[in-house]
Design a protein around this motif. Structure first.
Motif, mmCIF file in Angstrom:
data_model
loop_
_atom_site.group_PDB
_atom_site.id
_atom_site.type_symbol
_atom_site.label_atom_id
_atom_site.label_comp_id
_atom_site.label_asym_id
_atom_site.label_seq_id
_atom_site.Cartn_x
_atom_site.Cartn_y
_atom_site.Cartn_z
ATOM 1 N N UNK A 139 0.812 -1.217 0.000
ATOM 2 C CA UNK A 139 0.000 0.000 0.000
ATOM 3 C C UNK A 139 0.841 1.260 0.000
ATOM 4 N N UNK A 140 1.934 1.216 0.744
ATOM 5 C CA UNK A 140 2.807 2.387 0.806
ATOM 6 C C UNK A 140 3.562 2.601 -0.499
ATOM 7 N N UNK A 141 3.995 1.512 -1.121
ATOM 8 C CA UNK A 141 4.679 1.630 -2.414
ATOM 9 C C UNK A 141 3.766 2.285 -3.449
ATOM 10 N N UNK A 142 2.471 2.008 -3.357
ATOM 11 C CA UNK A 142 1.508 2.618 -4.272
ATOM 12 C C UNK A 142 1.194 4.070 -3.906
ATOM 13 N N UNK A 143 1.156 4.370 -2.611
ATOM 14 C CA UNK A 143 0.753 5.703 -2.148
ATOM 15 C C UNK A 143 1.877 6.728 -2.171
ATOM 16 N N UNK A 144 3.108 6.303 -1.943
ATOM 17 C CA UNK A 144 4.234 7.239 -1.823
ATOM 18 C C UNK A 144 4.368 8.188 -3.018
ATOM 19 N N UNK A 145 4.210 7.718 -4.257
ATOM 20 C CA UNK A 145 4.364 8.643 -5.386
ATOM 21 C C UNK A 145 3.337 9.779 -5.421
ATOM 22 N N UNK A 146 2.219 9.654 -4.716
ATOM 23 C CA UNK A 146 1.213 10.722 -4.719
ATOM 24 C C UNK A 146 1.712 11.965 -3.992
ATOM 25 N N UNK A 147 2.799 11.828 -3.240
ATOM 26 C CA UNK A 147 3.371 12.962 -2.517
ATOM 27 C C UNK A 147 4.314 13.767 -3.404
ATOM 28 N N UNK A 148 4.532 13.324 -4.634
ATOM 29 C CA UNK A 148 5.340 14.076 -5.589
ATOM 30 C C UNK A 148 6.799 13.713 -5.528
ATOM 31 N N UNK A 149 7.524 14.313 -6.438
ATOM 32 C CA UNK A 149 8.963 14.078 -6.527
ATOM 33 C C UNK A 149 9.666 14.875 -5.441
ATOM 34 N N UNK A 150 10.729 14.335 -4.944
ATOM 35 C CA UNK A 150 11.505 15.036 -3.924
ATOM 36 C C UNK A 150 12.908 14.493 -3.870
ATOM 37 N N UNK A 151 13.668 14.972 -2.914
ATOM 38 C CA UNK A 151 15.038 14.522 -2.737
ATOM 39 C C UNK A 151 15.047 13.049 -2.322
ATOM 40 N N UNK A 152 14.103 12.681 -1.466
ATOM 41 C CA UNK A 152 14.023 11.296 -0.992
ATOM 42 C C UNK A 152 12.594 10.801 -1.170
ATOM 43 N N UNK A 153 12.397 9.512 -1.278
ATOM 44 C CA UNK A 153 11.033 8.992 -1.362
ATOM 45 C C UNK A 153 10.304 9.201 -0.037
ATOM 46 N N UNK A 154 9.008 9.114 -0.059
ATOM 47 C CA UNK A 154 8.185 9.276 1.147
ATOM 48 C C UNK A 154 8.257 7.982 1.955
ATOM 49 N N UNK A 155 9.032 7.951 3.051
ATOM 50 C CA UNK A 155 9.275 6.691 3.754
ATOM 51 C C UNK A 155 8.177 6.289 4.736
ATOM 52 N N UNK A 156 8.142 5.001 5.022
ATOM 53 C CA UNK A 156 7.307 4.469 6.092
ATOM 54 C C UNK A 156 8.245 3.868 7.131
ATOM 55 N N UNK A 157 7.989 4.173 8.380
ATOM 56 C CA UNK A 157 8.760 3.609 9.494
ATOM 57 C C UNK A 157 7.876 2.560 10.147
ATOM 58 N N UNK A 158 8.298 1.309 10.083
ATOM 59 C CA UNK A 158 7.518 0.203 10.640
ATOM 60 C C UNK A 158 8.175 -0.229 11.947
ATOM 61 N N UNK A 159 7.463 -0.040 13.043
ATOM 62 C CA UNK A 159 8.012 -0.319 14.369
ATOM 63 C C UNK A 159 7.606 -1.706 14.843
ATOM 64 N N UNK A 160 8.598 -2.494 15.187
ATOM 65 C CA UNK A 160 8.370 -3.830 15.729
ATOM 66 C C UNK A 160 8.650 -3.810 17.225
ATOM 67 N N UNK A 161 8.090 -4.759 17.918
ATOM 68 C CA UNK A 161 8.334 -4.878 19.348
ATOM 69 C C UNK A 161 9.364 -5.968 19.597
ATOM 70 N N UNK A 162 10.155 -5.798 20.639
ATOM 71 C CA UNK A 162 11.132 -6.840 20.980
ATOM 72 C C UNK A 162 10.431 -8.100 21.472
ATOM 73 N N UNK A 163 9.304 -7.920 22.127
ATOM 74 C CA UNK A 163 8.475 -9.066 22.557
ATOM 75 C C UNK A 163 7.080 -8.769 22.038
ATOM 76 N N UNK A 164 6.719 -9.388 20.940
ATOM 77 C CA UNK A 164 5.444 -9.082 20.292
ATOM 78 C C UNK A 164 4.284 -9.503 21.171
ATOM 79 N N UNK A 165 3.468 -8.540 21.535
ATOM 80 C CA UNK A 165 2.360 -8.807 22.450
ATOM 81 C C UNK A 165 1.008 -8.381 21.893
ATOM 82 N N UNK A 166 0.967 -7.991 20.637
ATOM 83 C CA UNK A 166 -0.278 -7.450 20.096
ATOM 84 C C UNK A 166 -1.399 -8.494 19.991
ATOM 85 N N UNK A 167 -1.096 -9.677 19.525
ATOM 86 C CA UNK A 167 -2.156 -10.681 19.388
ATOM 87 C C UNK A 167 -2.122 -11.622 20.559
#
Length: 167
Positions: A139-167
């Motif tokens: 989804x991000x690969x598809x959405x990032x270009x909508x922000x236009x051209x720039x020096x760097x691509x529009x990044x996504x920061x994906x945060x993981x947990x050291x001990x995954x407790x979400x589910x």
């Protein structure tokens, strides 16, 4: 500024002697200028669906859901309420600049330089966090270009947990 000790059982006190102004950025919205914090703006939204696993589910399904092994978490058939394409679409629609009113787009482009998330689909929704990661990536690969051209691509920061407790 706000007193950081104001939590739960304390009054939230505004400390006028410590104004928070060092990160303010001027943005224009419909011809009027506003000062907005540029340090960590965010977008909050609700996914298109919730509840891969509901409170009505059988008790023995909980261990499966916690390990991303519940069949409904990986149901990718197009007719499914939980289908993978709907998760990709949800991420795209929340991040694509073209999803927002034209009046706010210049302000977003001034303030937002990346987007961050934690384990997508996990937690309250009991989705498969592995498929969630893939949905964010696509989804991000598809959405990032909508922000236009720039020096760097529009990044996504994906945060993981050291001990995954979400589910």
């Amino acid at each position: 500024g706000l007193d950081g000790t104001a939590r739960f059982d304390y009054r939230l006190a505004n400390l006028t002697q410590a104004p928070i102004t060092s990160d303010l950025v001027k943005v224009e919205l419909k011809g009027k200028e506003y000062n907005v914090s540029g340090s960590r703006p965010f977008v909050a939204f609700m996914s298109e669906n919730q509840g891969f696993f509901s409170w009505r589910s059988r008790w023995d399904e909980t261990p499966l859901a916690r390990r991303n092994k519940l069949a409904s978490q990986r149901d990718v058939s197009p007719g499914s309420w939980h289908a993978f394409d709907k998760q990709v679409r949800a991420w795209y629609r929340s991040v694509a600049l073209t999803s927002y009113n034209e009046a706010v787009r210049p302000a977003f482009k001034t303030l937002v330089s990346s987007v961050g998330t934690g384990p997508w689909l996990a937690g309250l929704w009991w989705g498969d966090s592995q498929l969630g990661f893939l949905a964010v990536w696509l989804g991000h690969a598809l959405a990032a270009p909508t922000w236009g051209e720039g020096v760097a691509p529009f990044p996504v920061d994906y945060y993981l947990y050291s001990a995954f407790t979400e589910n």
